[in-house]
Design a protein around this motif. Structure first.
Motif: not given
Length: 336
Positions: A77-89
């Motif tokens: 989920i974190a990886a998908t968010m990070a790759s679609t414009g939502t800073s996540a880790y």
């Protein structure tokens, strides 16, 4: 192989196929239950929408955490968010308890995953969130759990049967957590107007990066384009077609617009003793298929395949040719 061995093999194959069939059916039932909950449970739908709004309005990052299979789903989920414009880790809750809590600021937001909602390892993260007023979104199946009760937005996923016949191995439940996480990521993507060009910024490499190239980056321009004006003789067209090597010639009018194209097929259809003495407008195909320089390379490949052509001219908003693209250019770039 004896008949007895064949019968035993068939029986074993049948048992395997039955097991796979049951697992797939259980998975489908779980997804259907999730969709039904979204359609009929106003609280569930409202909390999903609130989660998207909460994430979008934060200035910090999304910190995702979970243990075991929930942790693996959380990483995705974190990886998908990070790759679609939502800073996540992703932060593992055990590591968080040994210093990584310092990575989380009051501007951030937590997404915590626990099917039971009672995962002990998440306790320190919950306490930290309450102390520093960090919002918490939880993905759990237990609305009365410690996690749900201490979440800013509890997303309570419907309880479903696991594919595991013992009901122990997280299977269907993990899939539903992933589905909810993906739904949040895509809703955030659309809310932010995250474009294919933005996507390319985060995926410059590999096959995906190639598909996200714009055709304008791959096209041949200027003198490389095989172009002739209206009124030119077919003899010139043959020379231009052969010298540029695209198997096509574009014909432009006095206004610079692309008036037509001449392809190998056009030549074959008009082959006669007087072909070379004719003008290009007598042979050319009018209203040729063209593409914009801003088209994705993957989309250009689809156009070529559906139209059964190997070359396309690029034109700007005034219909002036600005480049030419061959299918080999796409293949060399890794688009297929």
């Amino acid at each position: 192989m004896s008949l007895r061995s064949i019968d035993a093999s068939l029986t074993e194959d049948s048992a395997i196929l039955d097991s796979i069939g049951r697992s797939l059916a259980t998975t489908v039932d779980g997804v259907n239950a999730l969709a039904t909950s979204f359609a009929n449970d106003a609280v569930f739908a409202r909390n999903l929408a609130d989660a998207v709004t909460l994430i979008a309005d934060r200035n910090g990052r999304v910190v995702v955490s979970g243990v075991g299979k929930s942790g693996h789903i959380g990483r995705k989920i974190a990886a998908t968010m990070a790759s679609t414009g939502t800073s996540a880790y992703f932060v593992h809750p055990t590591e968080a308890s040994h210093g990584d809590l310092g990575m989380i600021t009051s501007d951030d937001l937590l997404i915590l995953l626990s099917w039971s909602g009672e995962t002990v390892e998440l306790g320190n993260m919950l306490a930290y969130a309450q102390r520093f007023k960090v919002p918490v979104i939880s993905l759990t199946s237990n609305r009365d759990s410690l996690l749900a009760r201490h979440s800013t937005v509890p997303i309570v996923i419907p309880k479903v049967n696991e594919a595991c016949p013992h009901g122990l191995a997280p299977t269907t439940s993990a899939l539903l957590q992933l589905a909810v996480g993906d739904a949040l990521a895509i809703a955030l993507l659309e809310r932010r107007g995250f474009s294919a060009e933005d996507f390319k910024t985060f995926h410059p490499g590999g096959k995906l990066g190639a598909q996200l190239l714009l055709v304008g980056e791959l096209a041949h321009r200027s003198d490389a384009m095989p172009l002739l004006p209206l009124g030119a003789q077919m003899g010139q067209a043959l020379i231009e077609m052969s010298s540029k090597g695209f198997g096509v010639v574009g014909v432009v009018g006095k206004d610079g617009k692309l008036a037509g194209v001449i392809t190998d097929g056009d030549l074959r259809r008009h082959m006669s003793d007087g072909l070379l003495q004719q003008t290009v407008e007598a042979i050319m195909s009018v209203k040729p298929r063209v593409i914009s320089p801003q088209l994705l390379a993957s989309a250009a490949m689809q156009v070529m395949q559906s139209s059964k052509v190997t070359v396309l001219f690029l034109v700007d908003e005034t219909e002036t040719p600005v480049g030419i693209l061959h299918i080999h250019d796409l293949l060399r770039a890794g688009v297929a």
